[in-house]
Design an enzyme around this catalytic site. Sequence first.
Site, PDB file in Angstrom:
ATOM      1  N   HIS A  80       0.836  -1.212   0.000  1.00 48.09           N
ATOM      2  CA  HIS A  80       0.000   0.000   0.000  1.00 48.09           C
ATOM      3  C   HIS A  80       0.866   1.255   0.000  1.00 48.09           C
ATOM      4  O   HIS A  80       1.934   1.280   0.627  1.00 48.09           O
ATOM      5  CB  HIS A  80      -1.009  -0.002   1.153  1.00 48.09           C
ATOM      6  CG  HIS A  80      -0.446   0.046   2.547  1.00 48.09           C
ATOM      7  ND1 HIS A  80      -0.214   1.230   3.204  1.00 48.09           N
ATOM      8  CD2 HIS A  80      -0.095  -0.931   3.418  1.00 48.09           C
ATOM      9  CE1 HIS A  80       0.246   0.973   4.425  1.00 48.09           C
ATOM     10  NE2 HIS A  80       0.344  -0.337   4.579  1.00 48.09           N
ATOM     11  N   ASP A  82      -0.185   4.398   0.964  1.00 48.88           N
ATOM     12  CA  ASP A  82      -0.492   5.438   1.954  1.00 48.88           C
ATOM     13  C   ASP A  82       0.266   5.192   3.250  1.00 48.88           C
ATOM     14  O   ASP A  82       0.725   4.076   3.516  1.00 48.88           O
ATOM     15  CB  ASP A  82      -1.998   5.518   2.239  1.00 48.88           C
ATOM     16  CG  ASP A  82      -2.546   4.244   2.880  1.00 48.88           C
ATOM     17  OD1 ASP A  82      -2.188   3.143   2.406  1.00 48.88           O
ATOM     18  OD2 ASP A  82      -3.314   4.351   3.857  1.00 48.88           O
ATOM     19  N   ASP A 143       6.170   1.728   6.610  1.00 50.50           N
ATOM     20  CA  ASP A 143       4.878   1.040   6.468  1.00 50.50           C
ATOM     21  C   ASP A 143       4.021   1.910   5.559  1.00 50.50           C
ATOM     22  O   ASP A 143       3.452   2.886   5.998  1.00 50.50           O
ATOM     23  CB  ASP A 143       4.241   0.873   7.851  1.00 50.50           C
ATOM     24  CG  ASP A 143       2.866   0.232   7.793  1.00 50.50           C
ATOM     25  OD1 ASP A 143       2.394  -0.081   6.685  1.00 50.50           O
ATOM     26  OD2 ASP A 143       2.260   0.064   8.856  1.00 50.50           O
ATOM     27  N   GLU A 177      -4.914   1.879   2.805  1.00 46.83           N
ATOM     28  CA  GLU A 177      -4.924   0.720   3.693  1.00 46.83           C
ATOM     29  C   GLU A 177      -5.065   1.153   5.148  1.00 46.83           C
ATOM     30  O   GLU A 177      -5.753   0.523   5.944  1.00 46.83           O
ATOM     31  CB  GLU A 177      -3.629  -0.085   3.513  1.00 46.83           C
ATOM     32  CG  GLU A 177      -3.612  -1.426   4.252  1.00 46.83           C
ATOM     33  CD  GLU A 177      -3.050  -1.353   5.662  1.00 46.83           C
ATOM     34  OE1 GLU A 177      -3.126  -2.376   6.363  1.00 46.83           O
ATOM     35  OE2 GLU A 177      -2.555  -0.288   6.081  1.00 46.83           O
ATOM     36  N   GLU A 178      -4.387   2.250   5.511  1.00 46.36           N
ATOM     37  CA  GLU A 178      -4.340   2.683   6.915  1.00 46.36           C
ATOM     38  C   GLU A 178      -5.715   3.094   7.438  1.00 46.36           C
ATOM     39  O   GLU A 178      -5.921   3.137   8.647  1.00 46.36           O
ATOM     40  CB  GLU A 178      -3.360   3.857   7.068  1.00 46.36           C
ATOM     41  CG  GLU A 178      -1.924   3.536   6.687  1.00 46.36           C
ATOM     42  CD  GLU A 178      -1.216   2.675   7.725  1.00 46.36           C
ATOM     43  OE1 GLU A 178      -1.806   2.420   8.787  1.00 46.36           O
ATOM     44  OE2 GLU A 178      -0.082   2.260   7.457  1.00 46.36           O
ATOM     45  N   ASP A 200       4.020  -6.082   3.941  1.00 42.58           N
ATOM     46  CA  ASP A 200       3.675  -4.998   4.861  1.00 42.58           C
ATOM     47  C   ASP A 200       4.444  -5.211   6.160  1.00 42.58           C
ATOM     48  O   ASP A 200       5.135  -6.208   6.319  1.00 42.58           O
ATOM     49  CB  ASP A 200       2.153  -4.974   5.099  1.00 42.58           C
ATOM     50  CG  ASP A 200       1.648  -3.590   5.471  1.00 42.58           C
ATOM     51  OD1 ASP A 200       2.459  -2.719   5.828  1.00 42.58           O
ATOM     52  OD2 ASP A 200       0.428  -3.379   5.406  1.00 42.58           O
TER      53      ASP A 200
HETATM   54 ZN   LIG Z   1       0.907  -1.271   6.400  1.00 39.91          ZN
END
Ligand SMILES: [Zn+2]
Length: 327
Positions: A80, A82, A143, A177-178, A200
């Site tokens: 991801h 974001d 992340d 995703e967050e 991730d």
């Molecule tokens: Zn993540």
Amino acid sequence: MTLFDAELATRLTRYAALDSQSDAASPTGPSTQIQWQILRLLADELTQIGAAEVQVTEYGTVLATIPATAEGPTIGFLAHVDTAPQFNATGVKPRTIERYNGGDITFPDAPGLVLSPAEFPYLATKQGHTLITASGTTLLGADDKAGVAIIMTAARHLLENPGIPHGPIRIAFTPDEEIGRGVDKRLPKDLAADFAYTFDGGAVGEVEYESFSADGAVVTVKGVSIHPGTAMGRMVNAITLASKIIAALPHSTMTPETTAGRDGFIHATDMTGGASEMKMHFILRDFERDGLARKGEILRQVCAALQATEPRADITCTITPQYRNMR
Ligand SMILES: [Zn+2]
């Protein structure tokens, strides 16, 4: 460092410096314009390194193919773009620490901030490694920029070395995703992979194949608001009732702080309001759907029992599905 490591480090610091934070309050998908910028950049870079079928979908996901060099199932790799909305993500200045000495890490832009292996034992296991951190005033966003950098580096390597045998590989970079809105309903079909892996945050070598199932709950308690001078026999204080709900829920079991492993829980995340009305938020978690339903039932029963003892109050409990165990 090997050439592969150097490319990884360069990609991670380059991607981390781009602000691509998501925003739960935004109704659009992707939730922020800045995510479109990194998605388009990644699509351009995939084209440059020779990936096929490069596409940015209308739901804000980059798709691409590394053509097969051998027979095999189609494997998907996802990450991801974001970063977490909980901390400043503007002006990220990644900083590389070569051959980490195993001691406390300080930050150029935040005197007094210390990352210590005494507090984070995992850090102690990284002595001798190359570390990349933020400068102290922002998150780093590894992340999941690390996942993006790993997939991009691997893609470049595989495209340059067609002698390495592999089946078709599909790549997807997703937004949001967050904030729990990352995977569009159309993505599994558009990705068209037989098996897929998300890169991730986590320990090296760890593969996660299941997760909690999750619901959110909002409990609203409306009391009866009367001037305290004339309240005798008439006031119903919402704070008192909300406290009784908390007190009636399990404390020594079924909370995050008293459970581990595959145990589920009911977690009160916040409680706001006043004597006339209180609002409480909960998250419910369980690996199994019937266990999750039971936790919702406990919360509902506590609310209903209190409502029965105080009919002048108005107590509502609304439970909303969030996500389900990927298994
Ligand atoms: Zn993540």
